[in-house]
Structures are given as structure tokens and as C-alpha cells.
Design a protein around this motif. Structure first.
Motif, short mmCIF file in Angstrom:
data_model
loop_
_atom_site.label_atom_id
_atom_site.label_comp_id
_atom_site.label_asym_id
_atom_site.label_seq_id
_atom_site.Cartn_x
_atom_site.Cartn_y
_atom_site.Cartn_z
N PHE A 316 0.82 -1.21 0.00
CA PHE A 316 0.00 0.00 0.00
C PHE A 316 0.85 1.26 0.00
N LEU A 317 2.00 1.24 0.66
CA LEU A 317 2.88 2.41 0.64
C LEU A 317 3.43 2.65 -0.76
N ALA A 318 3.76 1.58 -1.47
CA ALA A 318 4.25 1.73 -2.85
C ALA A 318 3.16 2.30 -3.75
N GLN A 319 1.93 1.79 -3.60
CA GLN A 319 0.83 2.29 -4.42
C GLN A 319 0.48 3.73 -4.05
N LEU A 320 0.57 4.05 -2.76
CA LEU A 320 0.31 5.42 -2.31
C LEU A 320 1.29 6.39 -2.95
N LEU A 321 2.55 6.03 -2.98
CA LEU A 321 3.58 6.86 -3.58
C LEU A 321 3.27 7.12 -5.05
N LYS A 322 2.89 6.07 -5.75
CA LYS A 322 2.57 6.18 -7.17
C LYS A 322 1.36 7.08 -7.40
N ASN A 323 0.30 6.90 -6.62
CA ASN A 323 -0.91 7.68 -6.81
C ASN A 323 -0.72 9.15 -6.47
N LEU A 324 0.04 9.42 -5.40
CA LEU A 324 0.28 10.81 -5.02
C LEU A 324 1.10 11.53 -6.09
N ARG A 325 2.07 10.86 -6.66
CA ARG A 325 2.85 11.48 -7.74
C ARG A 325 1.99 11.76 -8.96
N ALA A 326 1.05 10.83 -9.23
CA ALA A 326 0.14 11.03 -10.37
C ALA A 326 -0.76 12.25 -10.14
N LYS A 327 -1.02 12.58 -8.88
CA LYS A 327 -1.85 13.74 -8.54
C LYS A 327 -1.03 15.02 -8.42
N TYR A 358 -4.26 0.39 11.35
CA TYR A 358 -4.21 1.63 12.13
C TYR A 358 -2.76 2.12 12.27
N GLU A 359 -1.81 1.22 12.32
CA GLU A 359 -0.41 1.63 12.31
C GLU A 359 -0.04 2.20 10.93
N LEU A 360 -0.59 1.61 9.88
CA LEU A 360 -0.33 2.14 8.54
C LEU A 360 -0.87 3.56 8.40
N LEU A 361 -2.09 3.79 8.86
CA LEU A 361 -2.68 5.13 8.81
C LEU A 361 -1.88 6.13 9.64
N ASP A 362 -1.48 5.72 10.85
CA ASP A 362 -0.71 6.61 11.71
C ASP A 362 0.67 6.88 11.13
N GLY A 363 1.26 5.84 10.54
CA GLY A 363 2.59 6.00 9.95
C GLY A 363 2.58 6.97 8.79
N VAL A 364 1.57 6.87 7.93
CA VAL A 364 1.47 7.78 6.78
C VAL A 364 1.17 9.21 7.25
N THR A 365 0.35 9.33 8.28
CA THR A 365 0.06 10.66 8.82
C THR A 365 1.34 11.36 9.25
N THR A 366 2.22 10.63 9.90
CA THR A 366 3.47 11.23 10.39
C THR A 366 4.49 11.41 9.26
N GLU A 378 -3.92 16.97 3.67
CA GLU A 378 -4.88 15.88 3.84
C GLU A 378 -4.82 14.84 2.72
N ARG A 379 -4.26 15.21 1.57
CA ARG A 379 -4.33 14.32 0.41
C ARG A 379 -3.70 12.95 0.63
N PRO A 380 -2.53 12.82 1.27
CA PRO A 380 -1.98 11.47 1.49
C PRO A 380 -2.92 10.56 2.28
N ILE A 381 -3.57 11.12 3.32
CA ILE A 381 -4.48 10.31 4.13
C ILE A 381 -5.72 9.94 3.32
N GLU A 382 -6.26 10.90 2.57
CA GLU A 382 -7.43 10.62 1.75
C GLU A 382 -7.12 9.57 0.69
N THR A 383 -5.95 9.69 0.06
CA THR A 383 -5.56 8.74 -0.98
C THR A 383 -5.36 7.35 -0.39
N LEU A 384 -4.73 7.27 0.77
CA LEU A 384 -4.53 5.98 1.42
C LEU A 384 -5.87 5.34 1.79
#
Length: 793
Positions: A316-327, A358-366, A378-384
Motif C-alpha cells: 500500500f505504501l508503494a501504491q500510495l507513492l505512485k498515486n500521489l505522484r500522479a496527482k 491503524y499503524e499504517l494510517l498513523d505512519g502515513v500521517t506522520t 490531507e491528500r496522502p491520508i485521503e488517498t490511502l
């Protein structure tokens, strides 16, 4: 978990569990679950392999047993659902029974099919469940349950609140993941099942028997007991898979009997479902959230990954990185690495073997937002959250149970090359005049909109019903597929087996309710029928419009009818109309009936003045186009009589005067003469000047462009008004000048600038603010005082 619970209760639970729930030497073994739990599914497979049952009984409406083979078929791809619907007391009721790849109920069905043993649902049907409850319909209306798998009592008990506090979990879902998902897959199966049973037993003990009865749990459990007893007569080894909240109810000795009302006409169908609808956070509010995340975990468990949750986090972190860059977001691999390190670190801090959702969500938030939650970050959290929810849509194996209208819908979509594989929005641009297939697609979309299927929405294109953008030649539609689409189609199956047949029957129901004297309504539905390509119903509606025009005594209604008929006539090639001569005759008749009703406008509704003005303008535009020269003469006579009325509203006086001048019935100067009568009249007439101009500008706005005196007269009016009167007139004046185009506004501005001996640029310069004016005034007064001291002038 045992350290949190009271020891005496745990002893009771352990005894019940060992002797009556999970004893493989008994004829019946009970497996308590939470809906859509990967850990429960994992241990259920272990249990089936160890116990080797001869039949698996599953919590689910028993009137859908005939669907199990379809759902368990290898061509069926979750998410899927069973759809239930029935009608009673003029109310429609429906619910869903969702199934994911990792739902224990679905895993039980698939494993039973693989082993060649039967699987059966044993719960009450949805309709029977509601009808058998006292005040069942009232409960349904007040608290509509979209899903059959309701976990409200299970997840909100006082016990759960206490244990969440004790284990420092934010909510029940975090508690469940920590104890049962992450911790559970590493435990022996009997220990895991015992803890699920203990948790469910203690949650159940928080409720009085009356509450359980009111919520329908007791009557359902009585029915399930009956089904289990019937299975005992035939099978030696029975595995019962139900929600853990019911397990104790099934083993408890209870002598109560309930009267079950069977519903024979309940509709039961297999249907596709989506991750979005199955997710607790946006769908039916039952089961676990983040369905795509747990689907990924389930796949990792099946592959026997040593750390399925950490494996999922990396994905999910790899896909998040890809999606955020696309945005267009600026994120780096270092952010993802930091996020994963935080997932592992938080897991250790919270005493978990792996970091979960929940650790994944908290980790991405930080890591991605640097801990600062705001609109900008907010976009990284919304995308995740979107990724963890997913947009997968399921497939149902071909079967004889599918609904004909759903099959017809899918065949049309395939023919029109519409995307049904994902739940995301797609766009379809239609060349209405150029391609026959595009016209058919437009008719299909209009049918679905009329039937309220919630599949498509027109974004742009001609709006024939409201007479807007009729010069456009393309339609642009957005569409999105979901299980709600299938549900709405199933509801419409009452009307027919195809989209066209259902639309015809629904429209004919509407037509039966139409009043004979309102031709406007009949014409509107005639246009709707033609937009949907329903020729048969269109012919009936055409006859109804002909009849209605003869009985309609409303000027406004007849004018609306005339507009609709004129649209059909103008677009007769696009709509492939056949009886064009009959349509032309009806237009002439409607025009004649409309102009003969102008007399009723002497005392119109003040709220309808603008609409009436537009109707008079439209009649003027049509004058002389048809074969009814007598109607044109009547139109002119009616306008002259109307203008002679001494109480005619100013706006109608303006439009009637402008029309008669344009027809040559009055001299062009008459418009300006009457305008000056308002400008220099009584106070009441002065205030009505703007309404008069609105009427004039509806038809002849050019009068203001070439009559120099009218501009000067209007300026004189404005200068003579009091402050209060000016505030009253300004909104109406602004509305009057909205009739002019930007170029015409520029021409008027030049005339006003000439009147004040200045330039347009000077006029449009921003006004000086009040503070600067005060400072200038104070400076001016100081200079005057200084000049006075020196006797300067």
C-alpha cells in the motif's frame, strides 16, 4: 485477553466452549465468527480440515439456499451479494447479504463445494424476519438496515467500551484487529475460537432479553435451532457457522416458541457488489472497514507469508507513492521508507507482532504529512483511505437465476462499449446527429435516468425539457457501475424483462395519472418518451396532448406545450418522427388556443410576470410561421386590448408595447414615450420604471442603444430618487440590464460616459474607499482654513 476478563466468567465460558461449542466428538460443532474477518476464515479452514463435517450450516436467510451453488461457482468473483426485496403496506423493503473473498460464510460455501458436501443457510428470510417481529415495519422505517449482517449490539456493548479503554484502543475495530486479526492468526485454532466465543458471550450478556427480542435475535435463533435439529436427523457431523453473537443463543436451553410469518413473494437474487459498498466506512455499516486492505492481507495469508500485515503495508505504501505522484504531489521514496519504519515501530510500542491498518494510517500521517493534519496536507491520508477501501467490483457466474432486465442492461452496455469492470466514473460523449448508435445510447441513458437506476448523469448537452443549450450537437454523460445499479434494475423488473419494456410500463403508469386539462404535463411526458425512444407510448401520449390542448384553459400551460411541440418539430429528424403533418397541425391549434387566452393576463400572478413575458415573446417569434393567419390577427387584437387595460402591470406593458412596435402596430417612439411616462410620473410609476424596462428589453432591447434621450431620462430618474427609493429600484434595474450582451453593455457605457463628459475607463475605475475620502476631506478643510488666514481665495 483473558487477563482483562473476570476469572469466574472465564471459567463458565471455558466450560461451555469445551463441552457444547467446540467439541469435535459431538454431532454439532459451532464456529463463532465476525463477518468479513480474514482470521476467522483462516481458522475456519483449519476447523473444516480437522473436523471433516458432513454438512456446513451457515447464518444466512434460508430462502436463498438455491443461490449457494451460484455463489460458490468458480466463475463467481467476490465481492458479490444476495439481494432481498419485498413489498408490504405500500412500502418497499430491501437489504443485502454481502460476501467477500475472505468472508467466513463465503469461505464455508467454497470449501463445502470443494469437498463435495452440502452447505445450507439456516436463518430467517428478510421479509419473514421483519413481518414476524411485533411493530416490525415501524422498526424498519425508523432504523433501516441495509445489510442483513447487523453487528450493532455486538460492537457497541458496555463490555466492548471497557475493554477498549483497558487496551488503549480508539474503537472496536482497532481492538478486533489487535486481538483477533494480527494476534489471532498465530494462535492455535481452538484458542482463537475460544476467545471469539468469550468476547461474543460477554458482549451478549450486556443486553436484557427484551432487547434481544426487540432486535429480532431470539426469533432468528429459534429458527436456526429448528434447522439444526432437522440436520441432526440426517447428518452425523454438523458444522454451524454463525455470527459469534448468536452462538450462545444456539446452545442455550430456551423453551420460548415464536410464530414465524412466511413471505412467499420475496425477491431473492445473486448480484455483484463492490468494495466501496462493502466497506463499513462508506457502505452498509456492518463488518470490517478497509476491505481492500484486508483482502490483500487475506491473499498474503493464503500464500503463507510469514508477516502478511507488513507485506500488505509495503504494497500500500508503494501504491500510495505512485498515486500521489500522479496527482502532482511531491513525495519521495524516503517518505514511504519512513512510513514503513513507523508501522513497525508503532507495532512494537503497542505490543503487536505486526503493524496493521491503524499503524499504517498513523505512519502515513506522520511520514507524509509530518504530523500536521490540515486541508493542505490531507491528500496522502485521503488517498490511502481510498486505496484501503478499493474500487473492485465482483462477477456472478452465468446462471438461470439472473434477472432478465439485468441481463438486458449488461448486453446493451456491452454493445455500447460501456465500462462495467470498475466502480470509477467513466465518460461517454455522444454525437447525436452524426451516429445512429450514439442516438440509441442517448435513449438508453434517458431510460435509465427515468427509471432512477443511478447509473448515469448527463453533464452537458441539449436540455430539451427546459429549452436550454438546444443548439448543442453533443451529449456528455458520466456513468458508474455498482451493486446499487443492479438493485434498482431488480426493483424495476416488476415492470418488464428489458430496459425498454420496463420504461414503457412505468411511463404508462405516469400517463394514467395525468389530468386531462393540463396539456403542459402531457407534452412534457411526450418529449420524455421520445427522448427514451419509446415510440409506442409516444403515440399514445401524442393523442393525449391533442385531447388536452382542447381542454386546457391556461395561457401558461398552453405556451409551455407549444414550446415542447416546437422542439419536437424542429428536431424531427433527430427524433425520427413520422407524423410530421399531424405535429404541424397540433402546433397551429395550440398556438391558436394560446393567443385566445391572452385576455386572462389582465390580473396575472406577480410571481409569473417574467415567465408570461417570455411566453408572449415566444408567441411573437412564432407569429406568421404557421398556416393560421387568423390566429396571428387574434394575437395582435388581444395584445392591443391588453395594452388598453389601465391596471396592466408595468412589465407586461413593456413587453406588449415592444411586440406591437416590432409588428408595426405602433410607432417605434411609443416605447420611449411610455418609458418617460414612468420616469416622470407619480412616485409609484417612477418606481415601476425598471419593471417596464424589463418587459421592453425582453423583446426590443435595442431601443436603449439608439435612443440617446432615454439614457439621459433614466439618469435624471436616478438622480431624483431618494436614498430609500434608490435602494428599492437598483435590484430591478440591474435585472433589466441582464438582457444585454457584454458588447451591448460596452456601448451603453460609452453613452453614459458621454453624458457625464468622461471616459469609460474613468467610470470603471475602482471606487475610492471611505477612509481615503475622509482623509481628503480633512486635508481640504485644513487647506481652506490656511487660505483664510492669509486671505487667499
Amino acid at each position: 485477553m483473558g487477563s482483562v476478563l473476570q476469572r469466574e466468567e472465564m471459567d463458565t465460558i471455558a466450560e461451555l466452549f469445551a463441552s457444547r461449542v467446540f467439541d469435535f466428538t459431538q454431532q454439532v460443532v459451532y464456529f463463532p465468527i465476525r463477518h468479513h474477518s480474514p482470521a476467522c476464515s483462516y481458522h475456519l479452514l483449519q476447523t473444516i480440515a480437522a473436523y471433516q463435517p458432513q454438512i456446513i450450516l451457515i447464518e444466512g436467510p434460508d430462502n436463498s439456499n438455491h443461490i449457494i451453488d451460484v455463489l460458490a461457482h468458480e466463475d463467481t468473483k467476490p465481492p458479490v451479494s444476495i439481494y432481498y426485496a419485498y413489498s408490504a403496506e405500500q412500502h418497499n423493503y430491501s437489504c443485502y447479504f454481502p460476501l467477500l473473498d475472505y468472508s467466513p460464510e463465503y469461505v464455508a460455501m467454497k470449501e463445502a463445494r470443494r469437498l463435495g458436501i452440502p452447505a445450507r443457510f439456516i436463518d430467517l428470510g428478510y421479509g419473514s424476519r421483519l413481518e414476524s417481529l411485533e411493530h416490525g415495519h415501524d422498526i424498519k422505517r425508523e432504523n433501516e438496515k441495509v445489510s442483513y449482517q447487523d453487528e450493532k449490539l455486538l460492537t457497541s456493548s458496555a463490555f466492548i467500551k471497557r475493554i477498549c479503554e483497558s487496551m488503549h484502543c480508539r474503537n472496536f475495530d482497532e481492538l478486533w484487529e489487535r486481538v483477533f486479526e494480527i494476534g489471532g492468526i498465530r494462535k492455535p485454532t481452538d484458542a482463537f475460537v475460544r476467545e471469539v466465543f468469550a468476547y461474543c458471550y460477554l458482549s451478549r450478556q450486556c443486553y436484557a432479553e427484551e432487547t434481544l427480542a426487540e432486535e429480532g435475535h431470539l426469533i432468528r435463533e429459534a429458527h436456526m435451532k429448528t434447522c439444526i435439529a432437522a440436520a441432526r436427523e440426517k447428518y452425523g457431523k454438523i458444522l454451524v457457522v454463525t455470527g459469534g453473537f448468536h452462538t450462545y443463543g444456539l446452545i442455550e436451553e430456551r423453551s420460548h416458541s415464536y410464530q414465524v410469518k412466511q413471505i412467499k413473494d420475496e425477491k431473492v437474487y445473486p448480484m455483484v457488489y463492490t468494495f466501496r459498498e462493502a466497506d463499513q466506512l462508506s457502505g452498509y455499516a456492518s463488518g470490517m472497514p478497509y476491505v481492500n486492505y484486508y483482502d490483500t492481507v487475506w491473499k498474503a495469508i493464503q500464500k503463507k507469508e510469514q508477516q502478511p500485515f507488513h507485506r500488505s503495508a509495503v504494497s500500500f505504501l508503494a501504491q500510495l507513492l505512485k498515486n500521489l505522484r500522479a496527482k502532482g504531489e511531491t513525495v519521495s521514496v524516503a517518505d514511504a521508507i519512513e512510513g514503513f519504519n513507523l508501522v513497525k515501530g508503532l507495532a512494537v510500542l503497542r505490543e503487536k507482532s505486526e503493524g496493521g491498518a491503524y499503524e499504517l494510517l498513523d505512519g502515513v500521517t506522520t511520514a507524509f504529512t509530518k504530523g500536521e493534519r490540515s486541508i493542505a496536507t490531507e491528500r496522502p491520508i485521503e488517498t490511502l483511505a481510498e486505496l484501503m477501501m478499493g474500487d473492485v467490483i465482483g462477477e456472478i457466474a452465468k446462471n438461470d437465476l439472473d434477472v432478465p432486465i439485468v441481463r438486458d442492461f449488461k448486453e446493451i452496455c456491452k454493445k455500447q462499449k460501456l465500462q462495467l469492470k470498475t466502480t470509477g466514473k467513466s465518460q461517454k460523449v455522444l454525437e447525436l446527429y452524426a451516429k445512429e448508435s450514439h442516438r440509441q445510447a442517448s435513449q438508453f441513458f434517458h431510460c435509465l435516468q427515468f427509471m432512477e437506476v443511478e447509473f448515469c448523469q448527463k453533464e452537458s448537452g441539449p436540455d430539451w425539457k427546459n429549452y436550454r443549450n438546444v443548439n448543442l450537437v453533443r451529449e456528455s454523460w458520466n456513468y458508474s457501475y455498482s451493486s446499487y445499479v443492479e438493485a434498482r434494475l431488480i426493483e424495476n423488473s416488476l415492470y418488464g424483462g428489458t430496459i425498454k419494456e420496463a420504461a414503457i410500463n412505468r411511463l404508462e403508469e405516469v400517463v394514467k395519472q395525468l389530468p386531462l386539462h393540463k396539456s403542459q404535463e402531457a407534452a412534457r411526458w411526450l418529449l420524455q418518451a421520445i427522448l427514451m425512444g419509446l415510440e409506442e407510448t409516444g403515440a399514445k401520449l401524442f393523442a393525449l396532448v391533442e385531447d388536452s390542448v382542447k381542454h386546457d384553459g391556461s395561457f401558461t400551460s398552453l405556451c409551455q406545450t407549444l414550446k415542447t411541440l416546437s422542439i419536437l418539430n424542429d428536431q424531427r429528424r433527430l427524433f425520427a418522427l413520422r407524423e410530421t403533418e399531424r405535429l404541424a397541425q397540433l402546433i397551429d391549434e395550440t398556438y391558436y388556443n394560446a393567443v385566445t387566452k391572452i385576455y386572462e393576463l389582465t390580473q396575472p400572478n406577480p410571481d409569473e410576470l417574467a415567465e408570461i413575458a417570455e411566453h408572449l415573446k415566444y408567441l411573437h417569434m412564432l407569429a406568421g410561421k404557421g398556416d393560421e393567419s387568423r390566429a396571428d390577427e387574434i394575437f395582435a387584437d388581444q395584445l392591443r386590448d391588453l395594452l388598453a387595460h389601465d391596471q396592466l402591470p408595468a412589465q407586461l406593458e413593456g413587453v406588449v408595447t415592444a411586440i406591437l412596435c416590432d409588428r408595426g402596430e405602433l410607432a417605434q417612439e411609443e416605447i420611449a414615450r411610455r418609458a418617460r411616462g414612468y420616469i416622470f410620473g407619480t412616485p409609484d410609476r417612477m418606481l415601476a420604471t425598471a419593471q417596464y424596462l424589463q418587459g421592453v428589453f425582453t423583446v426590443a432591447r435595442d431601443i436603449f442603444l439608439y435612443d440617446e434621450r432615454l439614457v439621459a431620462d433614466l439618469n435624471q430618474l436616478i438622480e431624483s430618487l431618494s436614498h430609500e427609493a434608490f435602494l428599492q429600484v437598483v435590484p430591478e434595474l440591474r435585472l433589466a440590464f441582464t438582457y444585454f450582451t457584454p458588447m451591448e453593455i460596452s456601448m451603453i457605457a460609452e453613452k453614459v460616459a458621454t453624458l457625464f463628459q468622461t471616459t469609460v475607463e474613468e467610470m470603471v475605475r475602482p471606487a475610492i474607499d471611505g477612509q481615503t475620502l475622509r482623509q481628503a476631506r480633512e486635508l481640504d478643510q485644513a487647506i481652506q482654513k490656511e487660505f483664510a488666514k492669509w486671505s487667499l481665495t
